[in-house]
Write a protein that holds these residues in place. Structure first.
Motif, PDB file in Angstrom:
ATOM      1  N   ARG A  78      27.950  39.515  -0.725  1.00  0.00           N
ATOM      2  CA  ARG A  78      28.706  40.461   0.100  1.00  0.00           C
ATOM      3  C   ARG A  78      28.886  41.800  -0.610  1.00  0.00           C
ATOM      4  O   ARG A  78      28.716  42.867  -0.016  1.00  0.00           O
ATOM      5  N   SER A  82      33.587  46.601   5.540  1.00  0.00           N
ATOM      6  CA  SER A  82      33.441  46.178   4.151  1.00  0.00           C
ATOM      7  C   SER A  82      34.519  45.161   3.793  1.00  0.00           C
ATOM      8  O   SER A  82      35.684  45.319   4.174  1.00  0.00           O
ATOM      9  N   ARG A 125      29.428  51.927   8.072  1.00  0.00           N
ATOM     10  CA  ARG A 125      28.768  50.621   8.203  1.00  0.00           C
ATOM     11  C   ARG A 125      29.098  49.994   9.548  1.00  0.00           C
ATOM     12  O   ARG A 125      30.201  50.132  10.065  1.00  0.00           O
ATOM     13  N   CYS A 173      26.022  51.656   0.184  1.00  0.00           N
ATOM     14  CA  CYS A 173      26.638  52.849  -0.398  1.00  0.00           C
ATOM     15  C   CYS A 173      25.628  53.677  -1.191  1.00  0.00           C
ATOM     16  O   CYS A 173      25.639  54.913  -1.126  1.00  0.00           O
ATOM     17  N   VAL A 177      27.180  45.640   0.277  1.00  0.00           N
ATOM     18  CA  VAL A 177      27.965  46.873   0.367  1.00  0.00           C
ATOM     19  C   VAL A 177      27.423  47.918  -0.606  1.00  0.00           C
ATOM     20  O   VAL A 177      27.281  49.099  -0.268  1.00  0.00           O
ATOM     21  N   LEU A 188      31.770  53.687   3.723  1.00  0.00           N
ATOM     22  CA  LEU A 188      32.130  52.366   4.236  1.00  0.00           C
ATOM     23  C   LEU A 188      32.437  52.411   5.727  1.00  0.00           C
ATOM     24  O   LEU A 188      32.116  51.468   6.465  1.00  0.00           O
TER      25      LEU A 188
END
Length: 203
Positions: A23, A168, A164, A31, A27, A161
Motif C-alpha cells: 500500500r 491514501s 489519486r 507521488c 502511494v 494525494l
C-alpha cells in the motif's frame, strides 16, 4: 502473482508487513510520478537524482538514479525500483512489494524486461539481502518524504494525494514516519528469522 512468487513472498515477509508495504509503495510510486510533473519543476531532479531520458523511438520509461543512504545505487521508474547495494541487486515491482533477485542488473534500462534476469530469491543469504534491500529502499523513501515536506512543502504532497483515485491510507504528514516504521518492521523480520534458525543449545 505466480505460486512461486507467492511462496517466495511468504518466506520473506509476514503478510501484514507485505500488505502495508504494498500500500505504501503504491502511494510512493504515484507521488514520485506527480513529483516529475510538478509545475514548479521536477522534484526528483531538485533532490539530486539524475534522469536518464528514454531515447526517441525507444519504448519504455525514463530512469532516475540516485544513491541509497549506504552509498548503493537506486534506480526509479514508473514500474518499480532497483536497489544495488553490497553486491546484490533487488528489483521491487510497483505491484506486490515482492523483491526479485536480479542478475546482470541494468539501471540504464527503460523497460521492466530489460532491467536484468529477475527471479525469486532462493537461499538464506539471498532472502537476507532482499530484506536488506527493502529496508534500504524504505529508508530512502522516508528521507525523501521528509525532504519533500520540509523543502517542497506539505501542501504539494497533499495535492498529490488528493489527485489519486483511491484515498491514501496515510496522510501526507505521516508518510516519512510510515516508511521509517516499515524499515524497522522489515529489519525485525530478518532478526526473527535468524533467531528461529539458530541452533538450540543446552537441550
Amino acid at each position: 502473482m505466480s505460486k512461486s512468487s507467492s511462496g517466495s513472498a511468504a518466506s520473506l515477509l509476514p503478510c501484514d508487513v507485505r500488505r502495508d508495504g504494498d500500500r505504501l509503495f503504491d502511494v510512493a510510486m504515484w507521488c514520485l510520478g506527480q513529483d516529475v510533473r510538478c509545475p514548479d519543476g521536477n522534484v526528483l531532479l531538485r533532490h539530486g537524482l539524475v534522469r536518464e531520458a528514454r531515447p526517441p523511438g525507444v519504448e519504455g520509461q525514463s530512469a532516475y538514479q540516485g544513491r541509497l543512504l549506504d552509498g548503493g545505487r537506486l534506480t526509479l521508474w514508473g514500474f518499480g525500483a532497483l536497489c544495488e547495494s553490497c553486491g546484490a541487486a533487488i528489483f521491487v515491482p510497483r505491484d506486490g512489494f515482492v523483491p526479485r533477485w536480479v542478475e546482470e542488473a541494468r539501471g540504464s534500462a527503460f523497460r521492466v524486461e530489460d532491467v536484468g534476469v529477475r527471479r525469486d530469491v532462493a537461499t538464506g543469504p539471498e532472502r537476507r539481502a532482499a530484506r536488506a534491500g527493502l529496508a534500504r529502499l524504505a529508508d530512502w523513501l522516508a528521507e525523501y518524504e521528509a525532504w519533500v515536506a520540509r523543502d517542497v512543502g506539505l501542501a504539494w504532497r497533499r495535492e498529490c494525494l488528493a489527485a489519486r483515485r483511491k484515498a491514501s491510507p496515510i496522510p501526507a504528514e505521516e508518510l516519512s514516519t510510515a516508511w521509517r516504521r516499515l524499515a524497522v518492521r522489515v529489519r525485525a523480520t530478518d532478526a526473527v528469522v535468524q533467531h528461529d534458525a539458530a541452533p538450540m543449545t543446552g537441550a
